[in-house]
Design a protein around this motif. Structure first.
Motif, mmCIF file in Angstrom:
data_model
loop_
_atom_site.group_PDB
_atom_site.id
_atom_site.type_symbol
_atom_site.label_atom_id
_atom_site.label_comp_id
_atom_site.label_asym_id
_atom_site.label_seq_id
_atom_site.Cartn_x
_atom_site.Cartn_y
_atom_site.Cartn_z
ATOM 1 N N UNK A 1 -43.755 34.232 57.171
ATOM 2 C CA UNK A 1 -44.604 33.134 56.702
ATOM 3 C C UNK A 1 -43.868 32.417 55.580
ATOM 4 N N UNK A 2 -44.615 31.658 54.765
ATOM 5 C CA UNK A 2 -43.962 30.965 53.661
ATOM 6 C C UNK A 2 -43.223 31.967 52.758
ATOM 7 N N UNK A 3 -43.662 33.195 52.758
ATOM 8 C CA UNK A 3 -42.921 34.324 52.202
ATOM 9 C C UNK A 3 -43.221 35.501 53.117
ATOM 10 N N UNK A 4 -42.242 36.359 53.346
ATOM 11 C CA UNK A 4 -42.434 37.476 54.264
ATOM 12 C C UNK A 4 -43.274 38.572 53.626
ATOM 13 N N UNK A 5 -44.103 39.217 54.435
ATOM 14 C CA UNK A 5 -44.893 40.343 53.932
ATOM 15 C C UNK A 5 -45.214 41.291 55.067
ATOM 16 N N UNK A 6 -45.691 42.490 54.704
ATOM 17 C CA UNK A 6 -46.064 43.522 55.670
ATOM 18 C C UNK A 6 -47.548 43.455 55.954
ATOM 19 N N UNK B 1 -41.713 50.953 59.686
ATOM 20 C CA UNK B 1 -42.527 50.535 58.552
ATOM 21 C C UNK B 1 -41.800 49.669 57.542
ATOM 22 N N UNK B 2 -40.537 49.338 57.827
ATOM 23 C CA UNK B 2 -39.757 48.528 56.880
ATOM 24 C C UNK B 2 -39.639 47.083 57.340
ATOM 25 N N UNK B 3 -39.808 46.187 56.396
ATOM 26 C CA UNK B 3 -39.619 44.760 56.647
ATOM 27 C C UNK B 3 -38.563 44.254 55.682
ATOM 28 N N UNK B 4 -37.510 43.690 56.223
ATOM 29 C CA UNK B 4 -36.470 43.109 55.380
ATOM 30 C C UNK B 4 -36.797 41.645 55.163
ATOM 31 N N UNK B 5 -36.831 41.217 53.913
ATOM 32 C CA UNK B 5 -37.133 39.822 53.620
ATOM 33 C C UNK B 5 -35.931 39.096 53.104
#
Length: 119
Positions: free
Chosen positions: A88-93, A115-119
């Motif tokens: 999105x406008x900023x990545x999130x989980x 469970x990991x999101x790299x932003x």
């Protein structure tokens, strides 16, 4: 020619007919965001959007989803056992079991089995 009271009756009748045909929510299509509630479906991430052509998006557990164009999403509900990364406008989980009702402009939803999101 119809008199003033006759026109009023015609307009009131037309309004009541439209409300009955389309439901009471039709008159307030641009209603408050608080009226929007996250949809829920076991085994899916469910997104409610402001897109007339795709008002609800359901993504099966483990699947990824990309919008054709950035889309305003008003609520998300993760009814899966997996974390999802939201671009999105900023990545999130979006964690398993989590529901949010905050508007974001979303481009994609990616399953994150670890469970990991790299932003």
């Amino acid at each position: 020619m119809l008199r003033h009271h006759a026109w009023r009756a015609v307009l009131v009748g037309a309004t009541l007919t439209a409300s009955a045909a389309f439901g009471s929510g039709a008159a307030s299509a641009a209603g408050a965001q608080s009226d929007v509630v996250a949809c829920h479906a076991d085994g899916y991430v469910c997104l409610t959007t402001n897109d007339l052509f795709e008002p609800t998006v359901s993504v099966a557990e483990g699947e990824d989803y990309a919008f054709f164009r950035a889309t305003e999403v008003t609520s998300m509900s993760n009814d899966t056992a997996m974390t999802y990364c939201v671009d999105a406008e900023y990545g999130f989980k979006l964690s398993p079991g989590q529901s949010i009702e905050v508007t974001h402009t979303v481009t994609a939803l990616t399953a994150a089995p670890d469970g990991n999101c790299l932003s």
